[in-house]
Design a protein around this motif. Structure first.
Motif, PDB file in Angstrom:
ATOM      1  N   ALA A 213       0.855  -1.195   0.000  1.00  0.00           N
ATOM      2  CA  ALA A 213       0.000   0.000   0.000  1.00  0.00           C
ATOM      3  C   ALA A 213       0.890   1.244   0.000  1.00  0.00           C
ATOM      4  O   ALA A 213       1.955   1.240   0.629  1.00  0.00           O
ATOM      5  CB  ALA A 213      -0.908   0.013   1.225  1.00  0.00           C
ATOM      6  N   PRO A 214       0.477   2.305  -0.669  1.00  0.00           N
ATOM      7  CA  PRO A 214       1.303   3.517  -0.701  1.00  0.00           C
ATOM      8  C   PRO A 214       1.261   4.332   0.591  1.00  0.00           C
ATOM      9  O   PRO A 214       2.094   5.200   0.798  1.00  0.00           O
ATOM     10  CB  PRO A 214       0.723   4.310  -1.871  1.00  0.00           C
ATOM     11  N   THR A 215       0.274   4.046   1.450  1.00  0.00           N
ATOM     12  CA  THR A 215       0.159   4.745   2.731  1.00  0.00           C
ATOM     13  C   THR A 215      -0.041   3.723   3.842  1.00  0.00           C
ATOM     14  O   THR A 215      -0.817   2.782   3.688  1.00  0.00           O
ATOM     15  CB  THR A 215      -1.035   5.727   2.732  1.00  0.00           C
ATOM     16  N   LEU A 216       0.667   3.924   4.931  1.00  0.00           N
ATOM     17  CA  LEU A 216       0.497   3.108   6.136  1.00  0.00           C
ATOM     18  C   LEU A 216       0.262   4.054   7.300  1.00  0.00           C
ATOM     19  O   LEU A 216       1.044   4.988   7.502  1.00  0.00           O
ATOM     20  CB  LEU A 216       1.750   2.264   6.405  1.00  0.00           C
ATOM     21  N   ILE A 217      -0.799   3.817   8.039  1.00  0.00           N
ATOM     22  CA  ILE A 217      -1.010   4.556   9.281  1.00  0.00           C
ATOM     23  C   ILE A 217      -0.665   3.611  10.425  1.00  0.00           C
ATOM     24  O   ILE A 217      -1.219   2.515  10.528  1.00  0.00           O
ATOM     25  CB  ILE A 217      -2.457   5.059   9.428  1.00  0.00           C
ATOM     26  N   ILE A 218       0.287   4.038  11.238  1.00  0.00           N
ATOM     27  CA  ILE A 218       0.683   3.256  12.411  1.00  0.00           C
ATOM     28  C   ILE A 218      -0.068   3.829  13.612  1.00  0.00           C
ATOM     29  O   ILE A 218      -0.011   5.030  13.869  1.00  0.00           O
ATOM     30  CB  ILE A 218       2.202   3.333  12.650  1.00  0.00           C
TER      31      ILE A 218
END
Length: 185
Positions: free
Chosen positions: A91-96
């Motif tokens: 995925a181009p975005t990861l929210i941690i």
């Protein structure tokens, strides 16, 4: 049926993403949905970090794979050896979603992750709720560097992640959910 319930019932976990980055306005709405999740005693025990930097995502992937290779779990080791494997499904975005040391932080983080996944679906984006990559933070040496580079405050530990992007797959409607509801009047 209202729009909120429709979004909740339509959401599916996406495990293949197009490389196109999501718009900032959508990311901001998704993060906002996360911080409005229910929290125990309104403690807001989470800290959200959105990662779109390809180099940092690769470092997180590599750290997770290194930890998975040391695992007792054969399936984890097999995945880690696959050069195409990504715990974020590329995925181009990861929210941690990191939690502090309070008693209910993990539950609060899970609530935030679910809110963000439903928000992503309502915006026409794919998402997947993740946890396996957090193994990378079990190694204190690796964790210290990653936490610093991610800007995660002291006292917070990554609990979950949400992969975000445009779906490169379209999962089918799942079979009817098993009977797990009982109403007693």
């Amino acid at each position: 049926m209202n729009d909120t319930i429709s979004a909740m019932l339509a959401r599916r976990s996406i495990r293949a993403y197009k490389p196109q980055q999501i718009p900032d306005r959508d990311l901001n709405w998704i993060l906002e949905a996360g911080i409005y999740a229910a929290t125990s005693r309104n403690m807001q025990a989470w800290y959200l970090t959105a990662v779109q930097n390809k180099e940092l995502l690769k470092r997180l992937r590599d750290a997770a794979c290194d930890t998975m290779l040391k695992s007792d779990n054969e399936r984890n080791r097999e995945k880690a050896l696959d050069p195409e494997f990504s715990p974020f499904y590329n995925a181009p975005t990861l929210i941690i979603i990191s939690g502090n040391e309070s008693r209910n932080a993990r539950i609060d983080c899970a609530n935030a992750a679910q809110n963000m996944c439903v928000a992503a679906s309502s915006l026409g984006l794919g998402s997947c709720y993740l946890a396996s990559f957090t193994m990378a933070f079990e190694d204190p040496g690796v964790a210290a560097t990653l936490l610093r580079d991610l800007g995660i405050p002291d006292g917070y530990t990554p609990q979950f992640g949400v992969a975000l992007g445009y779906a490169a797959e379209h999962p089918t409607t799942p079979h009817r959910r098993r009977d797990v509801i009982r109403v007693i009047k």
